[in-house]
Design a protein around this motif. Structure first.
Motif, PDB file in Angstrom:
ATOM      1  N   GLY A   1       0.897  -1.141   0.177  1.00  0.00           N
ATOM      2  CA  GLY A   1       0.093  -0.118  -0.179  1.00  0.00           C
ATOM      3  C   GLY A   1       0.752   1.174   0.049  1.00  0.00           C
ATOM      4  O   GLY A   1       1.902   1.169   0.179  1.00  0.00           O
TER       5      GLY A   1
ATOM      6  N   GLU B   1      -2.995   8.495   5.965  1.00  0.00           N
ATOM      7  CA  GLU B   1      -4.177   8.293   5.050  1.00  0.00           C
ATOM      8  C   GLU B   1      -3.999   7.584   4.024  1.00  0.00           C
ATOM      9  O   GLU B   1      -2.763   7.519   3.477  1.00  0.00           O
ATOM     10  CB  GLU B   1      -4.419   9.714   4.498  1.00  0.00           C
ATOM     11  CG  GLU B   1      -5.607   9.816   3.541  1.00  0.00           C
ATOM     12  CD  GLU B   1      -5.782  11.125   2.726  1.00  0.00           C
ATOM     13  OE1 GLU B   1      -6.971  11.322   2.022  1.00  0.00           O
ATOM     14  OE2 GLU B   1      -5.032  12.015   2.721  1.00  0.00           O
ATOM     15  N   PHE B   2      -4.726   6.703   3.769  1.00  0.00           N
ATOM     16  CA  PHE B   2      -4.557   5.384   2.869  1.00  0.00           C
ATOM     17  C   PHE B   2      -4.985   6.213   1.420  1.00  0.00           C
ATOM     18  O   PHE B   2      -5.758   6.921   1.305  1.00  0.00           O
ATOM     19  CB  PHE B   2      -6.012   4.631   3.286  1.00  0.00           C
ATOM     20  CG  PHE B   2      -5.957   3.526   1.923  1.00  0.00           C
ATOM     21  CD1 PHE B   2      -6.970   3.736   0.967  1.00  0.00           C
ATOM     22  CD2 PHE B   2      -5.133   2.537   1.743  1.00  0.00           C
ATOM     23  CE1 PHE B   2      -7.256   2.765   0.043  1.00  0.00           C
ATOM     24  CE2 PHE B   2      -5.082   1.490   0.579  1.00  0.00           C
ATOM     25  CZ  PHE B   2      -6.056   1.816  -0.303  1.00  0.00           C
TER      26      PHE B   2
ATOM     27  N   ARG C   1      -7.130  -1.004  -4.927  1.00  0.00           N
ATOM     28  CA  ARG C   1      -7.980   0.040  -4.346  1.00  0.00           C
ATOM     29  C   ARG C   1      -7.494   1.379  -4.118  1.00  0.00           C
ATOM     30  O   ARG C   1      -6.224   1.378  -4.034  1.00  0.00           O
ATOM     31  CB  ARG C   1      -8.346  -0.650  -2.760  1.00  0.00           C
ATOM     32  CG  ARG C   1      -9.077  -2.024  -3.084  1.00  0.00           C
ATOM     33  CD  ARG C   1     -10.482  -2.011  -3.479  1.00  0.00           C
ATOM     34  NE  ARG C   1     -11.427  -3.171  -3.568  1.00  0.00           N
ATOM     35  CZ  ARG C   1     -11.061  -4.225  -4.468  1.00  0.00           C
ATOM     36  NH1 ARG C   1     -10.411  -3.986  -5.485  1.00  0.00           N
ATOM     37  NH2 ARG C   1     -11.939  -5.305  -4.110  1.00  0.00           N
ATOM     38  N   TYR C   2      -8.489   2.236  -4.043  1.00  0.00           N
ATOM     39  CA  TYR C   2      -7.891   3.626  -3.972  1.00  0.00           C
ATOM     40  C   TYR C   2      -8.896   4.639  -2.969  1.00  0.00           C
ATOM     41  O   TYR C   2      -9.914   4.217  -2.786  1.00  0.00           O
ATOM     42  CB  TYR C   2      -8.079   4.494  -5.338  1.00  0.00           C
ATOM     43  CG  TYR C   2      -7.042   3.803  -6.373  1.00  0.00           C
ATOM     44  CD1 TYR C   2      -7.473   2.790  -7.252  1.00  0.00           C
ATOM     45  CD2 TYR C   2      -5.876   4.194  -6.416  1.00  0.00           C
ATOM     46  CE1 TYR C   2      -6.691   2.406  -8.339  1.00  0.00           C
ATOM     47  CE2 TYR C   2      -4.830   3.771  -7.227  1.00  0.00           C
ATOM     48  CZ  TYR C   2      -5.384   2.527  -8.370  1.00  0.00           C
ATOM     49  OH  TYR C   2      -4.437   2.173  -9.157  1.00  0.00           O
ATOM     50  N   GLY C   3      -8.027   5.403  -2.375  1.00  0.00           N
ATOM     51  CA  GLY C   3      -8.672   6.355  -1.388  1.00  0.00           C
ATOM     52  C   GLY C   3      -9.464   7.277  -2.326  1.00  0.00           C
ATOM     53  O   GLY C   3      -9.179   7.495  -3.444  1.00  0.00           O
ATOM     54  N   ASP C   4     -10.610   7.551  -1.556  1.00  0.00           N
ATOM     55  CA  ASP C   4     -11.456   8.485  -2.524  1.00  0.00           C
ATOM     56  C   ASP C   4     -10.884   9.852  -3.101  1.00  0.00           C
ATOM     57  O   ASP C   4     -11.202  10.390  -4.028  1.00  0.00           O
ATOM     58  CB  ASP C   4     -12.613   8.979  -1.527  1.00  0.00           C
ATOM     59  CG  ASP C   4     -13.721   7.880  -1.299  1.00  0.00           C
ATOM     60  OD1 ASP C   4     -14.323   7.993  -0.237  1.00  0.00           O
ATOM     61  OD2 ASP C   4     -13.599   6.940  -2.012  1.00  0.00           O
TER      62      ASP C   4
ATOM     63  N   GLU D   1      -8.890   8.653  -6.008  1.00  0.00           N
ATOM     64  CA  GLU D   1      -9.533   7.824  -7.231  1.00  0.00           C
ATOM     65  C   GLU D   1      -9.719   8.693  -8.706  1.00  0.00           C
ATOM     66  O   GLU D   1     -10.075   9.860  -8.577  1.00  0.00           O
ATOM     67  CB  GLU D   1     -10.741   7.492  -6.527  1.00  0.00           C
ATOM     68  CG  GLU D   1     -11.701   6.498  -7.850  1.00  0.00           C
ATOM     69  CD  GLU D   1     -11.408   5.079  -7.598  1.00  0.00           C
ATOM     70  OE1 GLU D   1     -11.485   4.593  -6.510  1.00  0.00           O
ATOM     71  OE2 GLU D   1     -10.927   4.466  -8.520  1.00  0.00           O
TER      72      GLU D   1
ATOM     73  N   HIS E   1       1.373  -5.218   3.744  1.00  0.00           N
ATOM     74  CA  HIS E   1       0.184  -5.552   4.292  1.00  0.00           C
ATOM     75  C   HIS E   1       0.339  -6.719   5.440  1.00  0.00           C
ATOM     76  O   HIS E   1       0.981  -7.732   4.920  1.00  0.00           O
ATOM     77  CB  HIS E   1      -0.982  -5.563   3.286  1.00  0.00           C
ATOM     78  CG  HIS E   1      -2.214  -5.957   4.062  1.00  0.00           C
ATOM     79  ND1 HIS E   1      -2.842  -7.355   4.249  1.00  0.00           N
ATOM     80  CD2 HIS E   1      -3.139  -5.238   4.652  1.00  0.00           C
ATOM     81  CE1 HIS E   1      -3.959  -7.413   4.748  1.00  0.00           C
ATOM     82  NE2 HIS E   1      -4.354  -6.155   5.190  1.00  0.00           N
TER      83      HIS E   1
ATOM     84  N   PHE F   1      -7.478  -0.387   4.304  1.00  0.00           N
ATOM     85  CA  PHE F   1      -7.344   0.901   4.236  1.00  0.00           C
ATOM     86  C   PHE F   1      -7.004   1.597   5.629  1.00  0.00           C
ATOM     87  O   PHE F   1      -6.819   2.715   5.787  1.00  0.00           O
ATOM     88  CB  PHE F   1      -8.932   1.455   4.159  1.00  0.00           C
ATOM     89  CG  PHE F   1      -9.648   0.844   3.005  1.00  0.00           C
ATOM     90  CD1 PHE F   1     -10.658   0.116   3.049  1.00  0.00           C
ATOM     91  CD2 PHE F   1      -8.973   1.222   1.703  1.00  0.00           C
ATOM     92  CE1 PHE F   1     -11.234  -0.303   1.987  1.00  0.00           C
ATOM     93  CE2 PHE F   1      -9.917   0.806   0.869  1.00  0.00           C
ATOM     94  CZ  PHE F   1     -10.845   0.057   0.803  1.00  0.00           C
TER      95      PHE F   1
END
Length: 123
Positions: free
Chosen positions: A35, A46-47, A59-62, A65, A99, A105
């Motif tokens: 990550g 913050e992810f 996967r992405y943080g908002d 994205e 991870h 997240f």
């Protein structure tokens, strides 16, 4: 012992691009999800993005994205983060991490961290 070393940070103008790299050494990492997180004085880690090592699910943080892309080169043992359309709010120290367990997240789900690389976006 697995070690991570980030590089590629720097100063860039709003709307510009940077590509961060995370070199992985010192251990077996096949199967590890990886990550990217970022940190500022105002906000703990913050992810940003994650990728599974097998299968390449992402996967992405908002907040990122559609602008950032995570990828990995297994042969080079390197993780990347392509950052496009950078905004002032993207300024932070960026960290890569391996991870361990738990939700992707959450920073507490990651155990090995790099030292970070500074990204500064200017107007």
């Amino acid at each position: 012992q697995v070690q991570l070393l980030e590089s590629g940070g720097g100063l860039v103008q709003v709307g510009g691009s940077l590509r961060l790299s995370c070199a992985i050494s010192g251990g077996a990492f096949d199967g590890f999800a990886m990550g990217w997180f970022r940190q500022t004085p105002e906000k703990w880690r913050e992810f940003v993005a994650m990728i599974t090592w097998i299968g390449g699910s992402e996967r992405y943080g908002d907040a990122v994205e559609g602008r950032f892309t995570i990828s990995r080169d297994n042969a080079k043992n390197t993780l990347y983060l392509q950052m496009d359309q950078l905004e002032l709010e993207d300024s932070a120290v960026y960290y890569c991490a391996t991870h361990r367990s738990g939700g992707f997240f959450f920073a507490d789900s990651y155990d090995v961290w790099g030292q970070g690389t500074q990204v500064t976006v200017s107007s």
